[in-house]
Design an enzyme around this catalytic site. Structure first.
Site, PDB file in Angstrom:
ATOM      1  CE  LYS A 142      -4.324  -1.915   1.640  1.00  0.00           C
ATOM      2  NZ  LYS A 142      -5.323  -2.030   2.714  1.00  0.00           N
ATOM      3  NE  ARG A 201      -7.174  -8.163   0.619  1.00  0.00           N
ATOM      4  CZ  ARG A 201      -6.709  -7.365  -0.355  1.00  0.00           C
ATOM      5  NH1 ARG A 201      -5.741  -6.508  -0.112  1.00  0.00           N
ATOM      6  NH2 ARG A 201      -7.215  -7.431  -1.559  1.00  0.00           N
TER       7      ARG A 201
HETATM    8  C1  8Y4 Z   1      -0.849  -1.224  -3.753  1.00  0.00           C
HETATM    9  C2  8Y4 Z   1      -1.367  -2.465  -3.501  1.00  0.00           C
HETATM   10  C3  8Y4 Z   1      -1.607  -0.104  -3.426  1.00  0.00           C
HETATM   11  C4  8Y4 Z   1      -2.591  -2.593  -2.953  1.00  0.00           C
HETATM   12  C5  8Y4 Z   1      -2.859  -0.242  -2.891  1.00  0.00           C
HETATM   13  C6  8Y4 Z   1      -3.371  -1.476  -2.646  1.00  0.00           C
HETATM   14  C7  8Y4 Z   1      -7.912  -4.447   2.095  1.00  0.00           C
HETATM   15  C8  8Y4 Z   1      -8.938  -5.273   1.618  1.00  0.00           C
HETATM   16  C9  8Y4 Z   1      -8.053  -4.157  -0.016  1.00  0.00           C
HETATM   17  C10 8Y4 Z   1      -7.652  -4.452   3.498  1.00  0.00           C
HETATM   18  C11 8Y4 Z   1      -9.410  -6.079   3.709  1.00  0.00           C
HETATM   19  C12 8Y4 Z   1      -5.285  -2.607  -1.682  1.00  0.00           C
HETATM   20  C13 8Y4 Z   1      -9.946  -5.722  -0.620  1.00  0.00           C
HETATM   21  C14 8Y4 Z   1      -6.678  -2.259  -1.424  1.00  0.00           C
HETATM   22  N1  8Y4 Z   1      -7.361  -3.766   1.066  1.00  0.00           N
HETATM   23  N2  8Y4 Z   1      -9.669  -6.079   2.393  1.00  0.00           N
HETATM   24  N3  8Y4 Z   1      -9.003  -5.075   0.290  1.00  0.00           N
HETATM   25  N4  8Y4 Z   1      -8.425  -5.284   4.257  1.00  0.00           N
HETATM   26  N5  8Y4 Z   1     -10.119  -6.859   4.533  1.00  0.00           N
HETATM   27  N6  8Y4 Z   1      -4.625  -1.552  -2.146  1.00  0.00           N
HETATM   28  O1  8Y4 Z   1      -6.800  -3.736   4.028  1.00  0.00           O
HETATM   29  O2  8Y4 Z   1      -4.822  -3.708  -1.526  1.00  0.00           O
HETATM   30  S1  8Y4 Z   1      -7.807  -3.598  -1.635  1.00  0.00           S
END
Ligand code: 8Y4
Length: 284
Positions: free
Chosen positions: A223, A257
């Site tokens: 993230k 996750r």
């Molecule tokens: C780079 C990689 C930048 C990934 C942003 C992201 C969560 C989630 C997501 C979380 C739960 C993400 C579906 C966002 N984040 N579900 N989902 N908890 N329960 N962004 O933190 O990975 S998607």
């Protein structure tokens, strides 16, 4: 900390922290967009997540990154159901589906999903009822605002108390709908309507979010928080992400996750051998 989570027919042991491997079935994910649109590649990656030691596979058919466009239930189902149907007979791992929509919750559980991972914490009309009837476990995540606008100006008086109060209210709503505590996981929602400081405060004080002793899930992998701390683009955040996952686990997270399952599982094994601070000296 709860020792296990009831996921439909399956029981997930949480005696020590486990990894949930991310499998994005969307064309536009920030870090791995479009990579698993081919059904054979997606199936291959899902089985690889299990081989790498992942306890849960999180199938994502909706886009929740900041600024992402909404997706219809039909489109989500088109992305997720075929994989779920091929995967279910091939693994005993817990199969999680990212969704907020009652139609998707019903169809996914009928196709063998065990866990509903909802970034809206079952607030959509009909979602609580669909989840209750499904028998699946549910992950209730905190988000301030909505994906399109949530990162514009996140604001809290006290981020930890406010996230805790929200999660507590959603637990009450789940109980009223007939979802037992043994089926619930809580998640502070790192990056969902939070500044870097908010995310760091939540990570430091993660244990305070442990409402009613329910298990905690933390999603920090790749993230922007990791990008801000390391100065690295999404494709180069492995080391920062593993560090963040380990800190979350030390601070009470039960499920991590992550995109990088093998690396995270190794880190969690090291932690397991040393033990977590609040659990005496023995293996945690
Ligand atoms: C780079 C990689 C930048 C990934 C942003 C992201 C969560 C989630 C997501 C979380 C739960 C993400 C579906 C966002 N984040 N579900 N989902 N908890 N329960 N962004 O933190 O990975 S998607």
């Amino acid at each position: 900390m709860s020792a296990r989570l009831r996921c439909g027919e399956r029981m997930l042991a949480l005696d020590s922290p486990v990894a949930m491997g991310v499998l994005n079935l969307t064309p536009d994910s920030f870090s791995d967009g479009g990579r698993y649109l081919d059904p054979d590649r997606a199936l291959e990656r899902a089985l690889e997540i299990v081989a790498e030691g992942g306890a849960i596979i999180d199938l994502g058919g909706e886009s929740t990154r900041p600024g992402a466009a909404a997706v219809s239930a039909a489109e989500e189902l088109r992305r997720v159901l075929p994989l779920l149907e091929r995967l279910r007979p091939r693994t005993n791992a817990v199969l999680s589906v990212d969704t907020s929509k009652p139609e998707v919750i019903r169809a996914a559980s009928a196709a063998g999903a065990d866990l509903i991972n909802d970034v809206y914490a079952l607030r959509a009309p009909g979602a609580l009822e669909a989840a209750a009837e499904s028998g699946c476990a549910v992950c209730l995540m905190h988000m301030q605002g909505e994906p399109r606008t949530m990162q514009r100006a996140p604001h809290y008086e006290d981020v930890v108390s406010e996230v805790r109060a929200f999660l507590s209210e959603r637990v009450t709503a789940c109980r009223a709908a007939g979802i037992a505590d043994e089926r619930i996981v809580l998640d502070p929602g790192f990056g969902f309507g939070k500044t870097l400081e908010h995310n760091l405060t939540l990570l430091r004080q993660l244990r305070k979010l442990c409402v009613a002793g329910l298990p905690l899930l933390a999603g920090l992998s790749r993230k922007s928080m990791i990008g801000a701390l390391t100065g690295k683009p999404a494709g180069e955040r492995l080391h920062g992400s593993v560090a963040a996952a380990l800190i979350a686990a030390q601070n009470g997270a039960d499920i991590l996750r992550v995109h990088d399952v093998a690396a995270t599982v190794d880190a969690l094994r090291v932690l397991h051998a040393v033990g977590r601070p609040d659990r005496g000296g023995g293996p945690a």
